[in-house]
Write a protein that holds these residues in place. Structure first.
Motif, PDB file in Angstrom:
ATOM      1  N   LYS A  64      -4.246  -3.034   8.770  1.00 15.47           N
ATOM      2  CA  LYS A  64      -4.182  -3.015   7.313  1.00 15.47           C
ATOM      3  C   LYS A  64      -2.895  -3.671   6.810  1.00 15.47           C
ATOM      4  CE  LYS A  64      -6.998   1.041   6.130  1.00 15.47           C
ATOM      5  NZ  LYS A  64      -7.756   0.363   5.053  1.00 15.47           N
ATOM      6  N   GLY A  65      -1.796  -3.423   7.513  1.00 12.56           N
ATOM      7  CA  GLY A  65      -0.515  -3.932   7.057  1.00 12.56           C
ATOM      8  C   GLY A  65      -0.442  -5.443   7.052  1.00 12.56           C
ATOM      9  N   ARG A  66      -1.001  -6.077   8.072  1.00 17.71           N
ATOM     10  CA  ARG A  66      -0.927  -7.537   8.157  1.00 17.71           C
ATOM     11  C   ARG A  66      -1.746  -8.218   7.066  1.00 17.71           C
ATOM     12  NH1 ARG A  66      -1.511  -7.137  14.634  1.00 17.71           N
ATOM     13  NH2 ARG A  66       0.724  -6.902  15.134  1.00 17.71           N
ATOM     14  N   LEU A  67      -2.661  -7.480   6.459  1.00 14.23           N
ATOM     15  CA  LEU A  67      -3.441  -8.051   5.369  1.00 14.23           C
ATOM     16  C   LEU A  67      -2.623  -8.183   4.088  1.00 14.23           C
ATOM     17  CD1 LEU A  67      -6.841  -6.145   5.824  1.00 14.23           C
ATOM     18  CD2 LEU A  67      -6.279  -8.487   6.524  1.00 14.23           C
ATOM     19  N   VAL A  68      -1.598  -7.349   3.940  1.00 11.92           N
ATOM     20  CA  VAL A  68      -0.758  -7.411   2.734  1.00 11.92           C
ATOM     21  C   VAL A  68       0.607  -8.029   3.009  1.00 11.92           C
ATOM     22  CG1 VAL A  68      -1.913  -5.427   1.680  1.00 11.92           C
ATOM     23  CG2 VAL A  68       0.123  -5.053   3.076  1.00 11.92           C
ATOM     24  N   ASP A  69       1.046  -8.026   4.273  1.00  6.31           N
ATOM     25  CA  ASP A  69       2.345  -8.588   4.631  1.00  6.31           C
ATOM     26  C   ASP A  69       2.317  -8.997   6.098  1.00  6.31           C
ATOM     27  OD1 ASP A  69       4.937  -9.289   5.138  1.00  6.31           O
ATOM     28  OD2 ASP A  69       5.841  -7.507   4.230  1.00  6.31           O
ATOM     29  N   LEU A  73       6.719  -4.635   9.670  1.00 13.29           N
ATOM     30  CA  LEU A  73       7.263  -3.968  10.849  1.00 13.29           C
ATOM     31  C   LEU A  73       6.622  -2.593  10.958  1.00 13.29           C
ATOM     32  CD1 LEU A  73      11.081  -4.783  10.484  1.00 13.29           C
ATOM     33  CD2 LEU A  73       9.400  -5.940  11.924  1.00 13.29           C
ATOM     34  N   VAL A  74       6.072  -2.291  12.117  1.00 13.36           N
ATOM     35  CA  VAL A  74       5.392  -1.015  12.342  1.00 13.36           C
ATOM     36  C   VAL A  74       6.007  -0.326  13.552  1.00 13.36           C
ATOM     37  CG1 VAL A  74       3.198   0.121  12.898  1.00 13.36           C
ATOM     38  CG2 VAL A  74       3.232  -1.831  11.327  1.00 13.36           C
ATOM     39  N   ALA A  75       6.283   0.959  13.417  1.00 10.86           N
ATOM     40  CA  ALA A  75       6.836   1.744  14.530  1.00 10.86           C
ATOM     41  C   ALA A  75       6.167   3.107  14.540  1.00 10.86           C
ATOM     42  CB  ALA A  75       8.352   1.888  14.385  1.00 10.86           C
ATOM     43  N   ALA A 107       5.708   1.949   8.286  1.00  9.83           N
ATOM     44  CA  ALA A 107       5.537   0.539   7.970  1.00  9.83           C
ATOM     45  C   ALA A 107       6.664   0.112   7.043  1.00  9.83           C
ATOM     46  CB  ALA A 107       4.187   0.295   7.309  1.00  9.83           C
ATOM     47  N   VAL A 108       7.298  -1.002   7.359  1.00 12.40           N
ATOM     48  CA  VAL A 108       8.334  -1.578   6.503  1.00 12.40           C
ATOM     49  C   VAL A 108       7.835  -2.953   6.059  1.00 12.40           C
ATOM     50  CG1 VAL A 108      10.735  -2.316   6.316  1.00 12.40           C
ATOM     51  CG2 VAL A 108      10.136  -0.355   7.769  1.00 12.40           C
ATOM     52  N   VAL A 109       7.692  -3.118   4.736  1.00 13.28           N
ATOM     53  CA  VAL A 109       7.163  -4.357   4.171  1.00 13.28           C
ATOM     54  C   VAL A 109       8.202  -4.985   3.245  1.00 13.28           C
ATOM     55  CG1 VAL A 109       4.758  -3.647   4.391  1.00 13.28           C
ATOM     56  CG2 VAL A 109       6.033  -3.062   2.320  1.00 13.28           C
ATOM     57  N   SER A 110       7.853  -6.098   2.645  1.00 16.54           N
ATOM     58  CA  SER A 110       8.838  -6.906   1.927  1.00 16.54           C
ATOM     59  C   SER A 110       9.399  -6.233   0.686  1.00 16.54           C
ATOM     60  CB  SER A 110       8.218  -8.251   1.547  1.00 16.54           C
ATOM     61  OG  SER A 110       7.042  -8.038   0.768  1.00 16.54           O
ATOM     62  N   ASP A 111       8.559  -5.597  -0.129  1.00 17.39           N
ATOM     63  CA  ASP A 111       9.045  -5.047  -1.394  1.00 17.39           C
ATOM     64  C   ASP A 111       8.221  -3.831  -1.796  1.00 17.39           C
ATOM     65  OD1 ASP A 111       6.615  -6.083  -2.569  1.00 17.39           O
ATOM     66  OD2 ASP A 111       7.624  -8.030  -2.719  1.00 17.39           O
ATOM     67  N   GLU A 169       1.900  11.891  10.093  1.00 21.77           N
ATOM     68  CA  GLU A 169       2.582  11.424   8.889  1.00 21.77           C
ATOM     69  C   GLU A 169       2.742   9.907   8.937  1.00 21.77           C
ATOM     70  OE1 GLU A 169       6.474  12.781   6.453  1.00 21.77           O
ATOM     71  OE2 GLU A 169       6.888  11.875   8.400  1.00 21.77           O
ATOM     72  N   MET A 170       2.470   9.269   7.806  1.00 23.74           N
ATOM     73  CA  MET A 170       2.660   7.826   7.680  1.00 23.74           C
ATOM     74  C   MET A 170       3.687   7.576   6.587  1.00 23.74           C
ATOM     75  SD  MET A 170      -1.329   6.641   7.819  1.00 23.74           S
ATOM     76  CE  MET A 170      -0.904   4.949   8.160  1.00 23.74           C
ATOM     77  N   GLN A 171       4.697   6.782   6.910  1.00 25.78           N
ATOM     78  CA  GLN A 171       5.741   6.432   5.950  1.00 25.78           C
ATOM     79  C   GLN A 171       5.637   4.953   5.607  1.00 25.78           C
ATOM     80  OE1 GLN A 171       9.528   7.480   7.626  1.00 25.78           O
ATOM     81  NE2 GLN A 171       9.121   9.686   7.582  1.00 25.78           N
ATOM     82  N   PHE A 172       5.790   4.652   4.329  1.00 27.28           N
ATOM     83  CA  PHE A 172       5.706   3.278   3.852  1.00 27.28           C
ATOM     84  C   PHE A 172       6.985   2.969   3.066  1.00 27.28           C
ATOM     85  CE2 PHE A 172       1.569   5.221   4.129  1.00 27.28           C
ATOM     86  CZ  PHE A 172       0.774   4.285   4.760  1.00 27.28           C
ATOM     87  N   ARG A 173       7.718   1.944   3.487  1.00 27.94           N
ATOM     88  CA  ARG A 173       8.976   1.595   2.835  1.00 27.94           C
ATOM     89  C   ARG A 173       9.078   0.081   2.637  1.00 27.94           C
ATOM     90  NH1 ARG A 173      13.091   4.693   6.978  1.00 27.94           N
ATOM     91  NH2 ARG A 173      12.441   6.861   6.599  1.00 27.94           N
TER      92      ARG A 173
END
Length: 310
Positions: A64-69, A73-75, A107-111, A169-173
């Motif tokens: 899912k993350g690669r579809l938006v960014d 970075l995923v850990a 998940a750490v994305v651009s903004d 737990e899923m964290q999005f930053r």
């Protein structure tokens, strides 16, 4: 093919083990080594059984993350025993089976806008897992200044019920939100204070008490963000991530390899490369290579040696 751990203990046994971990001494101050070791075995099994659900969520998060960014970075991580102990002590009424972040991925994305887009992709999807908690710390930041989005799911499988109801737990930053959170953890580590849990010296949490202190905290945060950003410009991405994990967040090399899906001993090599490049960048290389070149610090004159006591 590796075999995932399976539950060996009941919820009641898990909760009792958590109590033993948080309060190992009885009312008269006695400590039973056998009971404590048995509790550790129970808790380690409880930690391990989150591995399969966590792997499932981490895989979906990458897709899912690669579809938006594409540069997401995923850990992932299983909560450390020491962190479990501190959390149980901090919240005396909490039982171990109630803890929602034994297994976690990030998940750490651009903004921040991309953070919300990624979270929305989960909230509008047809996941069979049950959403348990939806915390928006962007709209309502924590007292520490932390911002991000957290989703907690109860794992569900209609094929194998072994791990059903375990929480992940899923964290999005965003990158800036992650820099802030990392800076707070690093400062907490060096000052030996649980700053990320809003505990510690009061002067760290007086952002709103006056413009002068607010400016000082803002300057510290800005400096921290700049240093973290500089780290990522000086080093290759994987090197920067390992240096931050090991030196900043005090993760073990095996944990880094497990989180990133790397082969054994690879994290040590990546860390060495990263530290060597940092040493060279900061002009430290002449003092970090070999016995004859390292910098010596002593209270005695050059060449002096202590006398041997007879």
């Amino acid at each position: 093919m590796s075999r995932w751990a399976t539950p060996l203990y009941s919820k009641k046994q898990v909760n009792r083990a958590g109590e033993q971990l948080a309060r190992p001494f009885d009312v008269v101050g006695n400590f039973d080594v056998g009971t404590y070791i048995a509790a550790l075995d129970t808790i380690n099994n409880f930690r391990s059984i989150h591995g399969h659900p966590l792997s499932t969520f981490q895989t979906t998060l990458r897709i899912k993350g690669r579809l938006v960014d594409p540069d997401i970075l995923v850990a992932q991580r299983i909560k450390r025993m020491s962190s479990i102990e501190m959390k149980l002590q901090r919240f005396p009424t909490m039982t171990l089976s109630q803890m929602q972040d034994i297994g976690g991925c990030r998940a750490v994305v651009s903004d921040a806008s991309t953070v919300n887009d990624l979270v929305d992709s989960y909230l509008t999807s047809d996941l069979k897992h049950k959403l348990h908690t939806n915390d928006d710390y962007i709209i309502s930041p924590k007292d520490t200044g932390y911002r991000g989005r957290h989703l907690i799911y109860r794992y569900y499988s209609d094929k194998i019920a072994t791990y059903n109801d375990l929480k992940i737990e899923m964290q999005f930053r965003s990158q800036f939100q992650h820099a802030w959170a990392t800076a707070v953890e690093i400062v907490g580590t060096f000052t030996r204070q649980a700053l990320k849990s809003s505990q510690g010296e009061e002067n760290w949490w007086t952002v709103n008490t006056g413009p002068q202190i607010a400016a000082e905290i803002s300057d510290l945060a800005a400096d921290a963000r700049r240093e973290v950003a500089r780290l990522h410009t000086v080093l290759p991405r994987d090197c920067a991530g390992v240096v931050m994990d090991v030196c900043g967040l005090l993760k073990g090399l095996q944990e880094v390899e497990r989180d990133r899906g790397w082969p054994r001993r690879s994290a040590k090599l990546v860390l060495r490369i990263g530290l060597e490049q940092l040493a060279q960048h900061y002009g430290l290389e002449p003092f970090a290579m070999g016995q004859t070149n390292h910098r010596r610090r002593t209270w005695m004159d050059e060449g002096a040696r202590p006398e041997r006591f007879e």
